[in-house]
Design a protein around this motif. Structure first.
Motif, mmCIF file in Angstrom:
data_model
loop_
_atom_site.group_PDB
_atom_site.id
_atom_site.type_symbol
_atom_site.label_atom_id
_atom_site.label_comp_id
_atom_site.label_asym_id
_atom_site.label_seq_id
_atom_site.Cartn_x
_atom_site.Cartn_y
_atom_site.Cartn_z
ATOM 1 N N PRO A 1 73.029 -82.527 -24.963
ATOM 2 C CA PRO A 1 73.101 -81.724 -23.735
ATOM 3 C C PRO A 1 72.251 -82.260 -22.594
ATOM 4 O O PRO A 1 72.327 -81.764 -21.474
ATOM 5 N N TYR A 2 71.452 -83.304 -22.847
ATOM 6 C CA TYR A 2 70.520 -83.725 -21.804
ATOM 7 C C TYR A 2 71.217 -84.547 -20.741
ATOM 8 O O TYR A 2 72.257 -85.153 -20.978
ATOM 9 N N SER A 3 70.621 -84.544 -19.535
ATOM 10 C CA SER A 3 71.024 -85.462 -18.484
ATOM 11 C C SER A 3 69.820 -85.590 -17.560
ATOM 12 O O SER A 3 68.832 -84.879 -17.742
ATOM 13 N N ALA A 4 69.915 -86.508 -16.606
ATOM 14 C CA ALA A 4 68.752 -86.744 -15.755
ATOM 15 C C ALA A 4 68.522 -85.521 -14.867
ATOM 16 O O ALA A 4 69.337 -85.211 -14.010
ATOM 17 N N ASN A 5 67.423 -84.856 -15.111
ATOM 18 C CA ASN A 5 67.096 -83.665 -14.341
ATOM 19 C C ASN A 5 65.586 -83.608 -14.270
ATOM 20 O O ASN A 5 64.910 -83.057 -15.133
ATOM 21 N N ILE A 6 65.074 -84.182 -13.219
ATOM 22 C CA ILE A 6 63.635 -84.399 -13.141
ATOM 23 C C ILE A 6 62.880 -83.076 -13.064
ATOM 24 O O ILE A 6 61.762 -82.953 -13.588
ATOM 25 N N ALA A 7 63.524 -82.069 -12.462
ATOM 26 C CA ALA A 7 62.847 -80.765 -12.342
ATOM 27 C C ALA A 7 62.631 -80.167 -13.729
ATOM 28 O O ALA A 7 61.515 -79.746 -14.075
ATOM 29 N N ARG A 8 63.673 -80.202 -14.539
ATOM 30 C CA ARG A 8 63.520 -79.651 -15.888
ATOM 31 C C ARG A 8 62.527 -80.478 -16.689
ATOM 32 O O ARG A 8 61.738 -79.949 -17.478
ATOM 33 N N ALA A 9 62.590 -81.775 -16.460
ATOM 34 C CA ALA A 9 61.667 -82.648 -17.178
ATOM 35 C C ALA A 9 60.228 -82.299 -16.820
ATOM 36 O O ALA A 9 59.364 -82.181 -17.686
ATOM 37 N N ARG A 10 59.989 -82.092 -15.527
ATOM 38 C CA ARG A 10 58.628 -81.761 -15.088
ATOM 39 C C ARG A 10 58.175 -80.451 -15.701
ATOM 40 O O ARG A 10 57.045 -80.327 -16.172
ATOM 41 N N ALA A 11 59.107 -79.475 -15.683
ATOM 42 C CA ALA A 11 58.771 -78.150 -16.210
ATOM 43 C C ALA A 11 58.399 -78.269 -17.690
ATOM 44 O O ALA A 11 57.364 -77.736 -18.130
ATOM 45 N N LEU A 12 59.231 -78.987 -18.434
ATOM 46 C CA LEU A 12 58.968 -79.109 -19.869
ATOM 47 C C LEU A 12 57.658 -79.873 -20.111
ATOM 48 O O LEU A 12 56.902 -79.569 -21.032
ATOM 49 N N MET A 13 57.429 -80.848 -19.269
ATOM 50 C CA MET A 13 56.202 -81.632 -19.369
ATOM 51 C C MET A 13 55.000 -80.714 -19.214
ATOM 52 O O MET A 13 54.035 -80.782 -19.990
ATOM 53 N N ALA A 14 55.113 -79.829 -18.217
ATOM 54 C CA ALA A 14 54.023 -78.881 -17.980
ATOM 55 C C ALA A 14 53.860 -77.974 -19.199
ATOM 56 O O ALA A 14 52.752 -77.720 -19.673
ATOM 57 N N GLU A 15 55.008 -77.490 -19.692
ATOM 58 C CA GLU A 15 54.970 -76.608 -20.861
ATOM 59 C C GLU A 15 54.318 -77.292 -22.056
ATOM 60 O O GLU A 15 53.615 -76.663 -22.848
ATOM 61 N N SER A 16 54.584 -78.567 -22.187
ATOM 62 C CA SER A 16 54.098 -79.267 -23.367
ATOM 63 C C SER A 16 52.577 -79.343 -23.386
ATOM 64 O O SER A 16 51.968 -79.486 -24.429
ATOM 65 N N GLY A 17 52.001 -79.264 -22.197
ATOM 66 C CA GLY A 17 50.547 -79.319 -22.123
ATOM 67 C C GLY A 17 49.988 -80.726 -22.299
ATOM 68 O O GLY A 17 48.785 -80.902 -22.470
ATOM 69 N N VAL A 18 50.855 -81.707 -22.265
ATOM 70 C CA VAL A 18 50.380 -83.085 -22.399
ATOM 71 C C VAL A 18 50.136 -83.649 -21.006
ATOM 72 O O VAL A 18 50.995 -83.545 -20.127
ATOM 73 N N GLY A 19 48.959 -84.175 -20.824
ATOM 74 C CA GLY A 19 48.619 -84.756 -19.529
ATOM 75 C C GLY A 19 49.179 -86.158 -19.392
ATOM 76 O O GLY A 19 49.864 -86.638 -20.293
ATOM 77 N N PRO A 20 48.906 -86.798 -18.257
ATOM 78 C CA PRO A 20 49.378 -88.175 -18.073
ATOM 79 C C PRO A 20 48.832 -89.073 -19.182
ATOM 80 O O PRO A 20 47.696 -88.904 -19.623
ATOM 81 N N PHE A 21 49.643 -89.988 -19.659
ATOM 82 C CA PHE A 21 49.177 -90.902 -20.720
ATOM 83 C C PHE A 21 49.919 -92.223 -20.617
ATOM 84 O O PHE A 21 50.913 -92.343 -19.902
ATOM 85 N N THR A 22 49.390 -93.167 -21.338
ATOM 86 C CA THR A 22 50.004 -94.503 -21.365
ATOM 87 C C THR A 22 50.530 -94.746 -22.773
ATOM 88 O O THR A 22 49.869 -94.416 -23.754
ATOM 89 N N THR A 23 51.703 -95.295 -22.848
ATOM 90 C CA THR A 23 52.294 -95.538 -24.157
ATOM 91 C C THR A 23 53.057 -96.852 -24.114
ATOM 92 O O THR A 23 53.060 -97.539 -23.084
ATOM 93 N N SER A 24 53.653 -97.195 -25.217
ATOM 94 C CA SER A 24 54.404 -98.454 -25.172
ATOM 95 C C SER A 24 55.790 -98.287 -25.765
ATOM 96 O O SER A 24 56.017 -97.429 -26.626
ATOM 97 N N LEU A 25 56.683 -99.099 -25.270
ATOM 98 C CA LEU A 25 58.096 -99.003 -25.642
ATOM 99 C C LEU A 25 58.506 -100.326 -26.288
ATOM 100 O O LEU A 25 58.403 -101.394 -25.692
ATOM 101 N N LEU A 26 58.951 -100.195 -27.529
ATOM 102 C CA LEU A 26 59.304 -101.372 -28.323
ATOM 103 C C LEU A 26 60.792 -101.659 -28.159
ATOM 104 O O LEU A 26 61.605 -100.732 -28.197
ATOM 105 N N PHE A 27 61.130 -102.936 -27.985
ATOM 106 C CA PHE A 27 62.549 -103.277 -28.070
ATOM 107 C C PHE A 27 62.715 -104.703 -28.549
ATOM 108 O O PHE A 27 61.781 -105.500 -28.544
ATOM 109 N N ASP A 28 63.920 -105.009 -28.971
ATOM 110 C CA ASP A 28 64.217 -106.269 -29.630
ATOM 111 C C ASP A 28 64.589 -107.324 -28.588
ATOM 112 O O ASP A 28 65.505 -107.115 -27.787
ATOM 113 N N ALA A 29 63.874 -108.441 -28.626
ATOM 114 C CA ALA A 29 64.189 -109.510 -27.680
ATOM 115 C C ALA A 29 65.620 -110.004 -27.883
ATOM 116 O O ALA A 29 66.286 -110.422 -26.945
#
Lengths: 282, 340, 335, 320, 534
Positions: free
Chosen positions: E356-384
């Motif tokens: 059901p998901y699609s690009a919806n930055i407003a909902r993303a922001r809202a959920l982000m706020a709900e999650s209570g997780v602050g800004p963070f740095t992470t890494s994304l793995l992919f196959d060369a």
């Protein structure tokens, strides 16, 4: 540099327009390296899939890539990284190889043997593959690329520094320095060292181009700088897929810039050699 | 300074340098599978003895390859001898490794003027730097004191002070020679070795440099070892002369007499070969051929044997030692005769 | 002969060092052979089992010892990517790389040496400057980029070059194995159709490589030619009224070739390493692309085998240069 | 005796970055068959340039601006490069200092002599080699047949100079120019080498120009001496005359500076001043004038060449 | 694996490679029209698909050079493509089969005229040896067999020469379809054993030699260069292929492969970048067959076992932030089926199914706020190795997450290390593509979402409720129960989003217009048996 050297430099440039051209290009690249990020018309990392794979236009001088990033901005910004890697690796190998060659040529004996063996061993590796292996083993970070590039150039520097040192080891001024109370290390660092410096500087400018190529080659293979960092080698690699489908600009501009930069440094190397030692011009 | 007392200067005429049985052999690098056998040796200097008094000028002559240069490097302590003794004043220097001697107190007292002044000055040094170098390193002179001493040395050598900030390639041959001499005398050495100091100069300049050297010897009270292939110049400058052939001394004596009436056949050939302004002398003695190899020479044969115009079988079996002759002369030849 | 043996013995330490360094390098390469072997659905136990079977769980020195023992028997291990013994792969692929590199080098020499001589003889002339710019441009081209461009232009756009599908046209048959060099083997077999196909296939990749080798050769030729032309014996030759042909070819060039030969050796070993990228672009079944693929796949054995081959080649190459130098230079023969 | 080489009014310039160097100015001299003439001067006097210019060996920067140099009836200044190449080594040959460097290091010495014979005498490969071995014998190289296959590095400096001489005289040239042939050799070797040159000159009747900075060597080996200073021949006379009665102030100065077997250091006199800068446009007519103690006001007007007695020429208004 | 075995194999391998060089000229050489030139990125690293470490192209060898008992029923999907029906089987080596009435076994009748390349008749003994081998050899083959409850040699019974029986361990709907994939193919067991050198499964021999009876033989195999197949004229398990010879060349550069096709020098290629397929499909000189890969998706995995992505709100926020459209355009060039923007409950009970998901930055922001997780740095793995697609995807993901305060560092891993990295299960984010051969939702979920934590469970997702749903669906015979459980795990998957599906990729194959008969199989390797030229 004494004033006569400057005069000579001016003469070399005036007599050899090619060196002048190289100097001009050099100034351009150094400018790009310093000012690149502030001159770039677009954010080199910002994608815009609406404008993906646009051919060169007034808006995007070099066109845009697969995800709509401005290639001109990316090429411009990449200058700092590419030249930085090359310069750092050349500086590193200059320090390592220069000193090793100096010591090897000056002391001979077991020092010479040891340094020679190390250089031999490195030479026995296919150099590009060695660089790949080093980066693959240590991880593809910029310091490791610098290190790998320096290591594969090491034998070359050792060879040049050693040959120049051997030539001067027997020179009168070395004996004169001993007579004047200099010990071996003093003679090595303060008398012979500065004298081989011009040749080493020539060597540095000649290997700059090779260092750039090497770093770009590593990135092309996928063992260099990581995406999405703008870097010429990666950009060529990314663009390679689009050449046959007609989006030639994606690979061509970074490739041509890379080529021009290397070209510039190679010409400059010749030019510097003319300035430092007119007899050696080749 | 490394706790060595500098040799106190002695009175004029006392012995400054006493070289005894000095030898230098270089092993030849030979690539054997297991390094078996003895390596061949180049006998560069072989059993050389001589003395040098204070204020004296000793000439050293011989063909290229006769060991002059090695002997010079030995007595200036740039190379370590294989055996023998070098007494400088009251001190034995032969046991002191060249590396250690670099900062020895006596280093300042033995200096050298090199053959090619242009090449012996670091191309990146100005004349002042070059002259200052030994002062700074060996005498610890610094600051304005240094500048004064440099200028003093330059002036002594007739080098205009305004040339001091020039680089060697900006100086003429004569000026470079003066820089080389100024550097050597800056520390006021007792022994100055002159290694063909005028070989690269034109005659017109050569004269002034030779005259300068004579003047300096007198004002500074130095002793000279003067190496040259030009016998005329040696005769002009030297009190005594040593003639070397293949690493050995073949003749010594007062310069004037040695050249006028050489005792050794080699010296005779050498003197005869020198061109003279008064034209060619027919039938003059010619030394054909080349010297033998200095590698592992036969220890029982005269080194000159085979090239010698008067040699006999005896010379191939019995190496002649230096024999004393009248007038303070010595020669190493079985057939040398007391000068008439 | 003794000198040759001595040279060989002298290169042993470097070879040993190469073996050690490569072994260490491949062991620190990320990636896990056992995981690869175990396949995508393997459990941790089966991976451990395979690791033990491959001996990868033993301490490094022990692994090194068994690696050396295997080497002594001529066993270079297995390639995961091709599934073949590395030795077989190398034996099959080395001629392809060697042929490509040699042809590239010949093309480069054929152009660079005359160019260098010309530039030296006409020093400071327009030809000299032009030569300098051309060779510098050649060496400035990243081979991976040149290769792509050449394929695009000469095959895709113009259709002059044949399809870059490797050493032979897909429908041609490889000539009987004699030297492994198709151009030579086809000539021996008098199979001119195959020869033509092989020649057509090799021309673009060899040019790509050659372009890269142009600069160092031209540069050193010019430099050493200039040095020789300024030498006193050339003045003697001129004073003796020898023809300029004799002076340039017999007197100057032969002397100038001495440093050129030394450089050629370096260039050759450099090209052998550099053609990894070219081979990739032209689907050339050589050892370079083999090694790169293996390296990217963290497939250690082929990388070790490749490096060892190259090291041996390097030694052989230096030996050859020594011999050539001896043949050319009586002074080298003497010492 | 007839003139083998007649040089007149011979001038050479070098174009350099820093200006035109007037290296030779109206040089004139004559060498006759069998005669040895010495060109003596200090470094920079132009003696080697004279030789190089005569044989067309100047580098690109140098050119002959005027004058004639007639070698056996052929004007060398008017000859084309290919004509010159045919004359060089055949009718006029040259030997140099530092003989080992002057020989091709990687070609057997016999070959190098044979190359000249094949080029100029049109001999076959085999005949040329035979000729080369014969030449080696003539210059006194022992065991010539075996030595012919030796390389320069295997020979001593003196031997190399003999090979050079063999190359030069192989085609029996009318003129041999010896440019400082013994500089760098030991005096004993020098004597032997000069003997060989003299012997060959006597045998073949070739004229020899001996270029040297060593007045004593010139005195001993030549019949006539021409003294050069800054591109001028300042005095040209029979050796005996020149030594006994030098007239040009520079010649006198040179003699006064030369150490001899007798005499003392104190008696020697140096020559004050330096060579004039030959790039200057306002070069005085007499290039020694600035250093000369016999200078007259007229010296600044025009240089004069005067024959003061038969076969004794000087370039001076006020000779001693 | 013993190194000595390698060495022993050396001469044999060398001979195998050298043999083609002395190929004798055939009496009637195949014409160019009977010869197919296929260009591919890389070729097989073995001839034995059951062996350890076999690469993807080995499936093609198994498919064309060996026969199985049965194959999937072929099904035409468009005018150039034939696909298959996973629920219907057709005879291959078996001319018929009969399930026992109690449902505990199945008995196959082998084709009487079937012969191996060696000329020997195919017997039930060969089938048993081959299947025994598949379940015993370990590695991928055994795992794949196990997926259909084929686990023990005792299950396989050679009743007589031409009769073969499989005893079921349990009722598993995957058992029969799993017999049609490329693993359980039939070897000439006598030939294999004769050359085994003592190894019960003749691994080394079969790796370098074909001992089968398929429609093609391997005429020459130069690993890393080319594989040449010739038709087996005595093949009886189907209609004789029209192609007499197939040359499969390894051309690593995709641009070159495209150029070869466009210039008409190659007949068929696959594995081009999506951009090229899009271009070729848009033109009309080259035909492109596109089949959505069954059971496969491109996805972004979020490590649900470790912070911060163990927070379901955060995962949902990410799912609402991804630039699906841009990815589809810039990375896949439309070569796939969108897996975003679906209804909030699954529209159909198949896999994959749009989330059901699609690009919806407003909902993303809202959920982000709900999650209570602050800004963070992470890494994304992919196959060369799949960089052409994954890299732009990763760049777009990185860019899209920046506004949420998530700084993403891209971690491009060379192919061989990628699996090892995944196996560590520590990567916070990963881009990957997975497809199961057996097209059932529970099959996919078992491998990817199940708590047994297989390597493919990249997010290390653990949820007992999910495990129960999957297990229930796998072994139920009741369609209603099945549907209910499938709906359950689909919905749970949508809610928990350890995987964020992007798209179901197309399997694209580009070919000349003269090429016909293209057949798509689960293994995705081309089947030369049906291809035609001219």
């Amino acid at each position: 540099m004494s004033s006569s050297t400057l005069r000579h430099a001016r003469h070399v440039v005036s007599e050899n327009p090619v060196t002048g051209l190289a100097l001009l290009l050099f100034a351009f690249f150094v400018g790009a390296a310093i000012l690149g990020p502030s001159l770039a018309p677009y954010d080199p990392l910002a994608s815009n899939t609406m404008r993906a794979l646009q051919p060169p236009s007034a808006l995007h001088w070099f066109g845009t890539d697969q995800i709509g990033r401005d290639i001109f901005s990316r090429v411009l910004v990449a200058a700092r990284l590419d030249l930085g890697i090359a310069a750092a690796s050349v500086a590193l190998v200059f320090a390592m190889g220069g000193f090793a060659g100096l010591a090897s040529g000056f002391f001979g004996g077991w020092v010479d043997m040891l340094v020679g063996r190390i250089a031999d061993t490195i030479m026995a590796f296919p150099l590009f593959v060695l660089a790949m292996a080093i980066v693959a083993a240590l991880g593809n970070t910029v310091p490791n690329i610098v290190l790998a590039t320096a290591i594969i150039n090491f034998p070359l520097y050792v060879r040049v520094a050693r040959a120049e040192t051997v030539q001067r080891r027997e020179a009168g001024f070395v004996d004169a320095a001993r007579i004047a109370g200099h010990r071996d290390m003093g003679v090595l660092l303060r008398q012979v060292g500065p004298n081989i410096m011009p040749i080493m500087v020539v060597q540095m400018s000649l290997t700059m181009g090779y260092a750039i190529l090497n770093a770009a080659g590593l990135s092309f293979i996928g063992l260099g700088v990581r995406a999405p960092t703008p870097e010429w080698g990666i950009m060529v690699a990314e663009g390679a897929a689009f050449i046959v489908s007609g989006e030639w600009w994606v690979a061509l501009f970074p490739g041509a810039t890379l080529m021009t930069a290397v070209f510039c440094f190679n010409l400059l190397g010749d030019g510097v050699r003319d300035i430092v030692d007119p007899r050696r011009r080749t | 300074m490394i706790g060595n007392e500098p040799t106190p200067p002695g009175p004029d005429g006392s012995t400054l340098l006493d070289v005894a049985e000095l030898s230098k052999r270089f092993p030849l690098r030979r690539k054997g599978w297991f390094g078996g056998g003895h390596p061949s040796l180049v006998h560069a200097v072989d059993d050389v003895s001589f003395t040098l008094s204070r204020g004296e000028t000793l000439g050293l002559v011989g063909e290229s390859g006769c060991g002059k240069s090695t002997l010079v490097r030995l007595i200036t302590r740039l190379t370590d001898p294989t055996s023998g003794s070098i007494r400088f004043g009251s001190r034995e220097l032969a046991d002191l490794p060249a590396k250690r001697f670099a900062r020895d107190a006596d280093r300042a007292r033995i200096q050298i003027v090199f053959q090619d002044a242009g090449e012996s000055i670091n191309p990146r040094f100005t004349a002042a730097d070059a002259i200052a170098d030994p002062l700074r390193k060996l005498k610890g002179v610094t600051g304005p004191d240094l500048k004064a001493k440099v200028e003093e040395a330059a002036t002594l050598c007739g080098l205009p002070v305004e040339l001091l900030d020039r680089f060697p390639h900006q100086l003429s041959g004569g000026q470079r020679a003066r820089v080389g001499i100024a550097r050597a005398i800056a520390t006021r050495p007792d022994l100055l070795v002159l290694d063909e100091p005028t070989a690269a100069l034109d005659v017109s300049v050569q004269v002034t440099i030779l005259q300068l050297l004579v003047r300096l010897r007198e004002t500074l009270g130095m002793s000279y070892v003067f190496v040259s292939h030009d016998l005329n110049v040696v005769r002009l400058l030297c009190d005594r002369v040593i003639v070397m052939y293949l690493g050995r001394i073949v003749e010594t004596g007062p310069a004037e007499q040695v050249f006028a009436k050489p005792l050794h056949p080699y010296t005779r050939g050498l003197v005869a070969a020198v061109p003279r302004l008064d034209g060619v002398r027919d039938g003059a003695l010619r030394l054909a051929g080349d010297p033998k190899s200095p590698i592992d020479p036969d220890p029982h044969a005269c080194r000159f044997h085979g090239r010698c115009p008067i040699g006999t079988d005896r010379c191939g079996l019995d190496m002649p030692a230096l024999r004393r002759f009248g007038g303070g002369r010595e020669a190493a030849c079985h057939y040398a005769e007391e000068p008439a | 002969m003794r000198g040759v043996l001595w040279r060989l013995a002298g290169s042993l330490p470097a070879l040993v060092a190469v073996i050690v360094v490569t072994f260490v390098l491949t062991r620190v390469l990320p990636g896990d052979t056992a995981t690869y072997f175990a396949g995508p659905t393997a459990s941790a136990e089966s991976i451990a089992q395979i690791r033990a079977a491959l001996g990868l769980d033993r301490p490094l020195p022990e692994q090194f010892w068994s690696y050396v023992q295997a080497l002594m028997r001529g066993d270079l291990g297995m390639s995961l990517t091709t599934g073949q013994p590395v030795l077989v792969d190398l034996v099959n692929r080395l001629p392809a790389s060697a042929e490509l590199t040699l042809v590239g080098l010949l093309i480069a020499m054929g152009i660079a040496i005359p160019l260098g001589v010309l530039a030296a003889v006409k020093q400071g002339s327009l030809a000299d400057h032009l030569c300098r710019v051309i060779v510098t441009a050649g060496v400035s081209l990243p081979v991976f980029f040149t290769g792509l461009l050449l394929v695009y232009v000469f095959y895709y756009l113009l259709g002059w070059a044949p399809a870059p599908v490797g050493r032979l046209d897909a429908f041609a048959t490889a000539p009987n194995f004699v030297t492994g060099f198709y151009l030579i083997d086809a000539a021996i077999a008098r199979d001119w159709e195959t020869w033509q196909s092989a020649a057509a296939q090799i021309i673009l990749p060899a040019c790509t490589l050659g372009l890269f080798a142009l600069a160092p050769i031209a540069r050193i030729t010019r430099a050493s030619m200039l040095a020789v032309l300024g030498a006193e014996f050339i003045r003697t030759a001129r004073a003796s009224g020898l023809s300029s042909r004799t002076i340039i070819l017999t007197y100057a060039l032969r002397n100038a070739l001495l440093p050129v030969v030394t450089t050629l050796g370096m260039v050759f070993s450099f090209l052998l390493g550099a053609n990894v990228l070219v081979e990739k672009v032209f689907a050339w079944p050589g050892i370079g692309s083999y090694a790169v693929e293996a390296l990217i796949a963290s497939d250690g054995a082929p990388v070790q085998g490749f490096v060892l081959t190259m090291a041996i080649l390097y030694v052989v190459l230096n030996l050859t240069i020594d011999l050539v130098n001896r043949a050319l230079d009586p002074r080298a023969r003497h010492s | 005796m007839s003139a083998v080489l007649d040089v007149s009014d011979f001038s050479v310039e070098f174009r350099t970055r820093s200006g035109i160097v007037r290296a030779l100015d109206r040089v004139a001299f004559t060498v006759r068959r069998g005669e040895t003439m010495a060109l003596v001067g200090e470094s920079g006097s132009g003696k080697s340039v004279t030789a190089y210019a005569l044989l067309g060996l100047l580098d690109a920067a140098g050119r002959i601006t005027r004058g004639r140099a007639v070698l056996e009836g052929v004007d060398l200044t008017a000859a084309s490069p290919s004509e010159l190449a045919r004359i060089r080594g055949k009718r006029a040959a040259m030997i140099f200092q530092n003989p080992r460097a002057a020989l091709n290091p990687i070609r057997p010495i016999g070959q190098q002599i044979a190359d000249v014979l094949r080029r100029h005498a049109g001999l076959s490969r085999r005949d040329a080699m035979a000729g080369a071995i014969d030449m080696l014998k003539q210059v006194g190289i022992p065991d010539p047949a075996r030595r012919a296959s030796a390389y320069p590095f295997e020979l001593s400096g003196g031997m190399c100079q003999r090979v050079m001489i063999a190359i030069a005289v192989a085609t029996r040239p009318a003129l041999l120019i010896a440019d400082e042939p013994t500089t760098g050799l030991d005096v004993t070797t020098q004597a032997v080498v000069m003997d060989i040159v003299a012997k060959l000159a006597a045998e073949t009747g070739m004229a020899t120009i001996l270029i040297t900075h060593d007045l004593a060597l010139a005195a001993e080996r030549s019949a006539r001496i021409a003294v050069m200073h800054a591109g001028h021949i300042v005095e040209d006379a029979a050796t005996k005359t020149l030594l006994a009665n030098p007239r040009h102030p520079y010649t006198r100065r040179l003699l006064a500076a030369t150490p001899t077997a007798a005499g003392s250091l104190a008696a020697l006199r140096s020559i004050p001043g330096n060579l004039p800068d030959l790039r200057r446009d306002d070069l005085p007519p007499c290039r020694f004038a600035a250093r000369c103690d016999r200078r007259l006001p007229g010296c600044d007007a025009k240089l004069v060449w005067r024959t003061i007695e038969p076969a004794h020429r000087i370039a001076c208004w006020n000779p001693a | 694996m013993d190194r000595r075995d390698f060495l022993k194999a050396l001469p044999a391998a060398a001979a195998a490679v050298a043999a083609p060089a002395i190929r004798e000229a055939k009496a009637q050489a195949p014409t160019r029209n009977e010869t197919l030139l296929l260009v591919q990125e890389y070729g097989p690293n073995s001839l034995d698909m059951q062996g350890l470490g076999s690469s993807q192209p080995v499936n093609g060898v198994a498919l064309n050079c060996y026969d199985r008992l049965v194959s999937f029923k072929r099904q035409r999907v468009d005018d150039i493509t034939t696909s298959f029906d996973i629920n219907a089987l057709e005879p291959e080596l078996a001319e018929s089969w009969q399930e026992a009435s109690d449902g505990t076994s199945v008995t196959f009748k082998l084709r009487a005229d079937a012969r191996f390349h060696s000329g020997r008749s195919v017997t039930a003994k060969d089938v048993k040896w081959s299947l025994d081998r598949a379940v015993s050899i370990g590695g991928f083959a055994t795992t794949q067999m196990n997926a259909g409850s084929l686990e023990k040699p005792e299950q396989f019974v050679a009743v007589d020469d031409k009769t073969f029986r499989i005893d079921f361990l349990r009722r598993d709907k995957l058992t029969m379809p799993n017999l049609a994939v490329t693993i359980p193919f039939v070897f000439d067991s006598e030939l294999a054993i004769r050359n085994s050198g003592g190894d019960p499964w003749a691994k080394e021999y079969l790796k370098n030699n074909i001992a089968g009876g398929g429609a093609f033989k391997v005429e020459a195999w130069r690993p890393g260069t080319e594989t040449i197949y010739v038709r087996n004229d005595d093949w009886k398990s189907g209609p004789l292929p029209r192609l007499r010879r197939v040359i499969a060349r390894d051309i690593p550069s995709p641009s070159t492969r495209r150029a070869l096709l466009e210039r008409g020098d190659a007949d068929i290629s696959y594995g081009l970048p999506p951009k090229d397929f899009a271009d070729l499909a848009a033109g009309n000189r080259i035909r492109v067959s596109a089949v959505p890969v069954p059971n496969a998706i491109w996805y972004v995995a979020l490590n649900s076992a470790n912070p911060p992505f163990n927070n379901v709100k955060l995962r949902q926020a990410v799912a609402w932030a991804l630039p699906y459209e841009q990815i589809m355009q810039a990375s896949l060039f439309g070569r796939g089926v969108p897996m975003w923007g679906g209804p909030s409950t699954p529209a159909r009970l198949t896999w994959p199914v749009p989330f059901p998901y699609s690009a919806n930055i407003a909902r993303a922001r809202a959920l982000m706020a709900e999650s209570g997780v602050g800004p963070f740095t992470t890494s994304l793995l992919f196959d060369a190795g799949s960089g052409t697609i994954a890299e732009p995807m990763a760049v777009l993901v990185k860019e899209a997450l920046a506004p949420l305060g998530i700084t993403v560092e891209l971690n491009k891993i060379p192919g061989a290390n990628f699996r090892g990295e995944l196996n560590k299960k520590t990567a916070p984010m990963a881009i990957n593509r997975f497809g199961g051969w057996l097209d059932w939702p529970d099959y996919f979920f078992f491998w990817n979402y199940h708590g047994n934590n297989s390597i493919f469970n990249i997010p290390s997702y653990q949820n007992p409720a999910m495990d129960r749903l999957i297990d229930a669906a796998r072994f139920t015979q009741d369609p209603a129960v099945y549907a209910q459980n499938v709906r359950g795990f689909l919905e749970l998957g949508m809610h928990d989003v350890p995987f964020i599906p992007i798209a179901q990729p197309f399997h694209d194959v580009a070919m000349q217009r003269t090429i016909g008969g293209y057949q798509f199989w689960p293994c995705r390797e081309p089947d030369f048996r049906y291809l035609t030229k001219g």
